[in-house]
Write a protein that holds these residues in place. Structure first.
Motif, PDB file in Angstrom:
ATOM      1  N   ARG A   1       3.302   6.041  -5.418  1.00  0.00           N
ATOM      2  CA  ARG A   1       3.210   6.127  -6.873  1.00  0.00           C
ATOM      3  C   ARG A   1       2.031   7.021  -7.281  1.00  0.00           C
ATOM      4  NH1 ARG A   1       3.801   7.129 -10.768  1.00  0.00           N
ATOM      5  NH2 ARG A   1       4.494   6.149 -12.686  1.00  0.00           N
ATOM      6  N   LEU A   2       0.923   6.894  -6.538  1.00  0.00           N
ATOM      7  CA  LEU A   2      -0.259   7.706  -6.833  1.00  0.00           C
ATOM      8  C   LEU A   2       0.029   9.183  -6.593  1.00  0.00           C
ATOM      9  CD1 LEU A   2      -3.384   5.777  -5.569  1.00  0.00           C
ATOM     10  CD2 LEU A   2      -3.077   6.860  -7.797  1.00  0.00           C
TER      11      LEU A   2
ATOM     12  N   SER B   1       0.829  -1.196   0.000  1.00  0.00           N
ATOM     13  CA  SER B   1       0.000   0.000   0.000  1.00  0.00           C
ATOM     14  C   SER B   1       0.873   1.260   0.000  1.00  0.00           C
ATOM     15  CB  SER B   1      -0.930   0.000   1.209  1.00  0.00           C
ATOM     16  OG  SER B   1      -0.166   0.047   2.391  1.00  0.00           O
TER      17      SER B   1
ATOM     18  N   LEU C   1       2.032   1.814  -3.475  1.00  0.00           N
ATOM     19  CA  LEU C   1       0.912   2.261  -4.285  1.00  0.00           C
ATOM     20  C   LEU C   1       0.623   3.738  -4.037  1.00  0.00           C
ATOM     21  CD1 LEU C   1      -1.966  -0.269  -4.520  1.00  0.00           C
ATOM     22  CD2 LEU C   1      -2.215   2.066  -5.325  1.00  0.00           C
ATOM     23  N   LEU C   2       0.625   4.084  -2.748  1.00  0.00           N
ATOM     24  CA  LEU C   2       0.300   5.451  -2.343  1.00  0.00           C
ATOM     25  C   LEU C   2       1.340   6.427  -2.883  1.00  0.00           C
ATOM     26  CD1 LEU C   2      -2.083   6.286  -0.533  1.00  0.00           C
ATOM     27  CD2 LEU C   2      -0.408   6.702   1.280  1.00  0.00           C
TER      28      LEU C   2
ATOM     29  N   GLN D   1       2.915  10.665  -6.726  1.00  0.00           N
ATOM     30  CA  GLN D   1       3.772  11.126  -7.824  1.00  0.00           C
ATOM     31  C   GLN D   1       2.950  11.465  -9.061  1.00  0.00           C
ATOM     32  OE1 GLN D   1       6.644   8.147  -8.699  1.00  0.00           O
ATOM     33  NE2 GLN D   1       7.885   8.569  -6.886  1.00  0.00           N
ATOM     34  N   ALA D   2       2.015  10.579  -9.382  1.00  0.00           N
ATOM     35  CA  ALA D   2       1.199  10.781 -10.583  1.00  0.00           C
ATOM     36  C   ALA D   2       0.353  12.042 -10.446  1.00  0.00           C
ATOM     37  CB  ALA D   2       0.318   9.566 -10.827  1.00  0.00           C
ATOM     38  N   LEU D   3      -0.179  12.272  -9.250  1.00  0.00           N
ATOM     39  CA  LEU D   3      -1.014  13.461  -9.042  1.00  0.00           C
ATOM     40  C   LEU D   3      -0.189  14.742  -9.192  1.00  0.00           C
ATOM     41  CD1 LEU D   3      -3.480  12.539  -6.162  1.00  0.00           C
ATOM     42  CD2 LEU D   3      -3.972  13.092  -8.556  1.00  0.00           C
TER      43      LEU D   3
ATOM     44  N   LEU E   1       1.411   4.728 -14.863  1.00  0.00           N
ATOM     45  CA  LEU E   1       0.948   4.353 -13.523  1.00  0.00           C
ATOM     46  C   LEU E   1       0.476   2.901 -13.506  1.00  0.00           C
ATOM     47  CD1 LEU E   1       0.346   5.540 -10.688  1.00  0.00           C
ATOM     48  CD2 LEU E   1      -1.973   5.954 -11.467  1.00  0.00           C
TER      49      LEU E   1
ATOM     50  N   LEU F   1      -1.644   7.685 -17.039  1.00  0.00           N
ATOM     51  CA  LEU F   1      -2.331   6.467 -16.608  1.00  0.00           C
ATOM     52  C   LEU F   1      -1.573   5.238 -17.088  1.00  0.00           C
ATOM     53  CD1 LEU F   1      -6.141   7.159 -17.045  1.00  0.00           C
ATOM     54  CD2 LEU F   1      -4.841   6.787 -14.946  1.00  0.00           C
TER      55      LEU F   1
ATOM     56  N   LEU G   1       1.839  -0.380 -11.414  1.00  0.00           N
ATOM     57  CA  LEU G   1       0.997  -1.165 -10.518  1.00  0.00           C
ATOM     58  C   LEU G   1       0.980  -2.625 -10.939  1.00  0.00           C
ATOM     59  CD1 LEU G   1      -1.997   1.250  -9.916  1.00  0.00           C
ATOM     60  CD2 LEU G   1       0.095   0.947  -8.604  1.00  0.00           C
TER      61      LEU G   1
END
Lengths: 296, 318
Positions: free
Chosen positions: B8-9, B2, B5-6, B11-13, B300, B297, B304
């Protein structure tokens, strides 16, 4: 590049240009040599060729419209206005090669500056610059090129600027990675200890040691720029007629595909040959400049 | 898992935020900015222009305008097309299907052929096949996609008459076979570059794995060579290909634009070009932002999936 610093020191020993190790490795790479010769010949043909031809690229001969290649006085045939395709191909080559080269110089300049700053100033500045690079790379190159080209007035300099503005990011990444690893090496720390200014360390100490991957990136960048020019010119937003470029020679070729296929085949073949050659040279340089490749 | 995942998310944002700033900057730093289309008409007085600027909020400070623009984008209001007054998102959604169809089928084709070339090249390293494949991939990466499209049309449509020269289906005949027949040409053209990319990375990924200890152990145990390749090497060599596929989205999108133009394929790329020639900026900017989001996306999702396929990555938190 190599893991062992002493190896770099050894390979940095002064050598003659032609019998140096790098040159030997480059010459061993037959495709790279083929590419280099092709580029030289193409450049020579485009620079000298138009003076030797009996036709100018702008001479319109309505009686000779759509003359097929290899059959008459026009070696590569004529276009819908009766202009000599060979003359146009060579003049277009001047433009396309020049655009490719100039765009490369500009984008290398931007990429090296950004990469140098990002690699040297770790922390916020470096991170911010590299996130900007990442974000720029999120835009698919042709979409970005077209979106901006629609907003500017198309001319040769503005197309060069446009291509440079959208193709410096990979260079910045390469330079940043190099500088970041070189920064912690003894010679760089020695320069810091001696009190050299940041600018001097960046430009005189770090940059010369990162020159090998930069040269490779520059070569591949020319290939990329020639392709980019051909794409946007083909789509009608690059170099504008009557100035010929390899891309815009193909712009209307599709409508003559049945009646005059050479109009589509010939300029595309020229682009492919040029881009392939630059890619081969870039590949050969990568092998030649990497000391780890020096196994007998 | 998690925390990876968090991270990476997040970073994407962050990247999405910077992407939106660049998009906004392109829109506003262009000569004339968003007002240029009104001024270009020539039949408006300065007072008219000022009033429009006031109505559209274009005379407020740039940061305020950016915040409002971003908020509208996030809430799904991407503006309306100048051409037919339709909402931009609605128009994009209508053209997304054909583009995705083209991208997915050509990726599938490229994966199969590219992986095959890469595997054979790595197993029979320095063979004639390997060197031909190396030269072939380099040429494939250098051919302008639009020109390859023209050559395919010339050979298979004009010359041999096997394939239709464009469109998604014959008007009045939307059957599956008819659509498939129309898909072959653009799919091959778009797959060319991806195939080259796949075979190159597949080859080097295979070579990386072949030299590892567990492969030597398997050989020493007497596992049949074929089994070593299929289970030990291939499975591990395929892992990095997830990342390659994710990172290939931008060039796939660029290729799709060109392919769609040559084959008059009614996708997002064609829509983009049409909108540019109509100076339909809301749609142009909408598609530009949309493709950037697709690219984000893609990478990302690749990360994942990699985490799922290779639990070591997720656990170590990279």
């Amino acid at each position: 590049m190599s893991l062992d610093p002493t190896l770099d020191a050894l390979s940095a020993r002064p050598e003659g240009f032609w019998n140096g190790r790098g040159m030997r490795r480059f010459r061993r790479h037959k495709l790279a040599v083929f590419g280099a010769i092709t580029i030289l010949l193409m450049t020579l043909a485009c620079v000298v060729g138009p003076w030797l031809l009996p036709y100018s690229d702008t001479f319109i001969d309505i009686r000779q419209r759509f003359a097929a290649p290899f059959g008459g006085p026009h070696v590569l045939g004529t276009d819908p206005l009766g202009r000599d395709v060979l003359a146009r191909l060579l003049m277009a080559g001047r433009i396309s090669l020049a655009v490719g080269f100039c765009a490369m110089v500009l984008s290398m300049g931007i990429g090296i500056m950004v990469g140098l700053a990002a690699g040297f100033y770790e922390g916020f500045i470096g991170a911010a610059l590299m996130r900007f690079v990442d974000a720029m790379l999120c835009f698919p190159s042709i979409f970005l090129l077209l979106a901006i080209s629609a907003l500017i007035s198309p001319s040769v300099p503005s197309i060069v600027l446009l291509i440079a503005m959208t193709s410096w990011m990979e260079v910045a990444r390469v330079v940043e990675a190099q500088i970041r690893s070189l920064r912690t090496r003894e010679f760089a720390q020695a320069a810091v200890a001696m009190g050299s200014s940041n600018l001097r360390i960046m430009v005189r100490e770090l940059l010369p040691n990162a020159i090998a991957p930069i040269v490779v990136a520059a070569t591949l960048n020319v290939a990329h720029a020639i392709l980019a020019e051909s794409y946007i010119s083909f789509l009608g937003y690059g170099i504008q007629p009557p100035t010929p470029s390899w891309g815009n020679m193909l712009e209307n070729a599709q409508s003559y595909l049945t009646s005059a296929p050479w109009l589509a085949i010939i300029p595309g073949a020229a682009i492919t040959l040029a881009v392939t050659s630059f890619n081969f040279v870039g590949d050969g340089l990568r092998d030649a400049l990497d000391p780890r490749m020096d196994q007998p | 898992m998690s925390s990876f995942l968090l991270q990476r998310l997040m970073q994407a944002l962050l990247l999405l935020l910077i992407v939106s700033m660049i998009g906004f900057a392109i829109l506003h730093l262009a000569p004339g900015g968003p007002m240029s289309q009104f001024a270009a008409g020539g039949d408006m007085t300065q007072a008219d222009l000022d009033r429009i600027a006031e109505q559209l909020g274009l005379n407020r400070p740039l940061p305020v305008q950016y915040a409002e623009w971003l908020w509208r984008m996030l809430s799904g209001d991407w503006g309306v097309s100048y051409r037919d007054q339709q909402p931009v998102l609605h128009i994009i959604a209508g053209h997304l299907g054909p583009t995705l169809e083209l991208m997915l089928t050509s990726t599938l084709l490229a994966m199969l052929i590219g992986a095959w070339i890469g595997i054979i090249g790595a197993v029979k390293r320095y063979s004639i096949f390997d060197s031909m494949a190396t030269i072939g991939t380099m040429i494939a990466l250098s051919i302008p996609t639009f020109w390859f499209g023209l050559v395919v049309i010339y050979v298979f449509s004009v010359g041999l008459g096997w394939l239709p020269s464009g469109n998604r289906f014959t008007i009045g005949d939307g059957s599956f076979l008819n659509r498939l027949h129309h898909l072959v040409g653009p799919c091959i053209v778009l797959a060319l570059v991806s195939t080259a990319v796949w075979s190159r990375y597949m080859r080097s990924s295979m070579l990386d794995v072949i030299n590892q200890d567990f492969v030597r152990t398997a050989r020493a145990k007497g596992v049949p060579e074929r089994r070593i390749l299929m289970t030990h090497v291939l499975r591990n060599a395929l892992l990095p290909m997830i990342t390659i596929t994710g990172l290939h989205v931008p060039s796939l999108l660029s290729g799709a634009l060109v392919t769609e133009t040559v084959f008059t394929w009614p996708g997002m790329g064609r829509l983009f070009l049409d909108s540019i020639s109509y100076r339909d900026y809301p749609v142009v900017m909408g598609i530009l932002m949309f493709t950037a989001v697709m690219v984000l996306l893609g990478s990302l999702l690749a990360d994942l999936l990699y985490g799922v396929a290779d639990p070591r990555i997720a656990r170590s938190g990279r």
